[in-house]
Scaffold this motif. Structure first.
Motif, short mmCIF file in Angstrom:
data_model
loop_
_atom_site.label_atom_id
_atom_site.label_comp_id
_atom_site.label_asym_id
_atom_site.label_seq_id
_atom_site.Cartn_x
_atom_site.Cartn_y
_atom_site.Cartn_z
N TYR A 45 15.37 -43.30 -29.87
CA TYR A 45 16.83 -43.35 -29.74
C TYR A 45 17.48 -43.47 -31.11
O TYR A 45 16.92 -44.06 -32.02
CB TYR A 45 17.26 -44.54 -28.88
CG TYR A 45 18.77 -44.73 -28.85
CD1 TYR A 45 19.57 -43.87 -28.12
CD2 TYR A 45 19.38 -45.73 -29.61
CE1 TYR A 45 20.96 -44.01 -28.13
CE2 TYR A 45 20.76 -45.87 -29.61
CZ TYR A 45 21.55 -45.02 -28.87
OH TYR A 45 22.91 -45.14 -28.89
N GLY A 46 18.68 -42.93 -31.22
CA GLY A 46 19.54 -43.23 -32.35
C GLY A 46 19.64 -42.15 -33.40
O GLY A 46 19.50 -40.96 -33.12
N TYR A 47 19.86 -42.59 -34.63
CA TYR A 47 20.17 -41.73 -35.78
C TYR A 47 19.10 -41.93 -36.84
O TYR A 47 18.75 -43.07 -37.17
CB TYR A 47 21.54 -42.12 -36.30
CG TYR A 47 22.00 -41.44 -37.56
CD1 TYR A 47 22.94 -40.40 -37.53
CD2 TYR A 47 21.55 -41.85 -38.82
CE1 TYR A 47 23.40 -39.80 -38.69
CE2 TYR A 47 22.00 -41.25 -39.98
CZ TYR A 47 22.92 -40.22 -39.92
OH TYR A 47 23.36 -39.62 -41.07
N SER A 51 18.58 -49.80 -22.34
CA SER A 51 19.51 -49.05 -23.19
C SER A 51 20.82 -48.90 -22.43
O SER A 51 20.94 -49.38 -21.30
CB SER A 51 18.93 -47.67 -23.53
OG SER A 51 18.71 -46.93 -22.34
N GLY A 93 16.42 -43.56 -24.07
CA GLY A 93 16.42 -44.75 -24.89
C GLY A 93 15.52 -45.84 -24.34
O GLY A 93 15.63 -47.00 -24.74
N TYR A 132 28.89 -40.42 -34.45
CA TYR A 132 28.13 -40.28 -35.69
C TYR A 132 28.86 -39.29 -36.60
O TYR A 132 29.55 -38.39 -36.13
CB TYR A 132 26.72 -39.74 -35.43
CG TYR A 132 25.85 -40.61 -34.56
CD1 TYR A 132 25.23 -41.74 -35.07
CD2 TYR A 132 25.63 -40.28 -33.22
CE1 TYR A 132 24.40 -42.53 -34.26
CE2 TYR A 132 24.81 -41.06 -32.41
CZ TYR A 132 24.20 -42.18 -32.95
OH TYR A 132 23.40 -42.97 -32.15
#
Length: 365
Positions: free
Chosen positions: A326-328, A353, A306, A125
């Protein structure tokens, strides 16, 4: 809690045992054509023996039983549709009766789940900031290792070498690096290896809800032994405390909320220089809106895996359990990154996940 983890699973096992009695009986009828009452008693005993160990919802056998049940129910639905349209394919009928498709699907799921757990991905990221920083920063973030469950020392060494090759400035360990099943020797090995990750400004660690093995009456190591092993490998523990990097970045590490009272975020951040880039390391992805309003720049969390097993992640997201799975996510003032973790808890399977370590580049606008 006793009802949820002890009584409720037993109640659920009763209809499952009944279902698998008929499932096993159908297989016997397909093989032997006719069965007597003794065969039926044996089928009932087999169903109970098969289902009973699954009364512990967090056991590997519970995964086996529940997935076989799900695949068998799906096959039952297909068979009902098959009958509704008056189809008479005898091969399909035999395949259905002998239960081979649900069993095959179960083995495929177990194989995929094991491979997916062991196949660790690098996830990257980039976070831009308007704060005045004199350099870009690369952060390696690793969480939820649960060392000893699916990864041995040599495998961890390989991933740590891979992380070192990414040339991180800072390494973040987001908790649950070890757990109740980790032996004392494995615990020491985990931090010995993690402490060797090459970096510029240090390795920082927050406890997760499993690290101190508080769910066991007789854990393999004590909290003091854990703390000593972490710190002797030059890893800094942050417990509602902070550290400044180059007088332009402030890292705040939170005590996990499962470990009792923790300091209010507003008090914790009161004396922080808001000209600095503020990074919050919290095992669980909580207080997101509050941290956003307090102008934290980046929060890194794990804990959720996740949704390690499908459909757990989907259910928690749809029903709104937890703040983020989960994630951004870019909020108005804060960016949140939630990792699914480099391994998993309980059993060596992942179907909901992937396993990962995270590289985050903090870049000036």
């Amino acid at each position: 809690m006793y009802f949820i983890f002890r009584i409720l699973p037993i109640i659920i096992m009763i209809p499952l045992a009944i279902y698998f009695y008929f499932f096993i009986k159908r297989i016997c009828l397909c093989i032997f054509q006719n069965i007597n009452k003794w065969h039926k008693i044996i089928c009932a005993l087999l169903a109970v023996v098969f289902v009973l160990p699954a009364s512990s919802f967090f056991s590997f056998w519970a995964v086996v039983v529940l997935h076989l049940f799900a695949f068998a129910i799906i096959m039952d639905c297909i068979f009902v549709i098959y009958k509704k349209f008056h189809m008479t394919n005898q091969i399909f009928l035999k395949v259905y009766q002998i239960g081979v498709i649900p069993i095959l699907c179960l083995f495929l799921m177990l194989g995929y789940g094991y491979w997916n757990m062991k196949n660790v991905l690098k996830i990257h990221y980039s976070v831009t900031t308007h704060k005045t920083i004199t350099q870009d920063y690369r952060i390696a973030f690793l969480s939820d290792l649960h060392f000893g469950n699916t990864m041995n020392k040599s495998e961890l060494e390989k991933y740590c070498q891979d992380i070192s090759l990414q040339k991180p400035d800072i390494v973040m360990l987001g908790g649950d690096i070890v757990d109740e099943h980790t032996t004392y020797q494995e615990m020491k090995e985990a931090f010995e290896v993690l402490g060797q990750i090459e970096n510029q400004y240090g390795i920082y660690y927050v406890y997760g809800n499993h690290d101190q093995a508080l769910y066991l009456n007789s854990p393999h190591f004590t909290p003091s032994q854990l703390k000593k092993s972490i710190e002797e490998h030059h890893i800094s523990i942050l417990l509602d405390s902070q550290v400044n990097i180059q007088d332009e970045m402030t890292i705040i590490g939170r005590q996990d909320r499962s470990l009792g009272e923790r300091e209010d975020t507003q008090q914790l951040i009161k004396n922080v220089n808001h000209e600095n880039f503020i990074l919050m390391l919290d095992h669980q992805p909580v207080d997101l809106q509050k941290n956003n309003e307090l102008h934290v720049d980046l929060q890194l969390s794990g804990h959720t895996h996740g949704g390690q097993m499908f459909p757990v992640g989907l259910i928690t997201s749809v029903l709104g359990f937890g703040e983020m799975n989960y994630g951004y996510q870019a909020m108005s003032d804060m960016t949140v990154i939630v990792s699914s973790g480099i391994a998993g808890w309980g059993y060596p399977l992942r179907t909901g996940s992937h396993s990962e370590y995270v590289i985050v580049d903090i870049v000036k606008e």
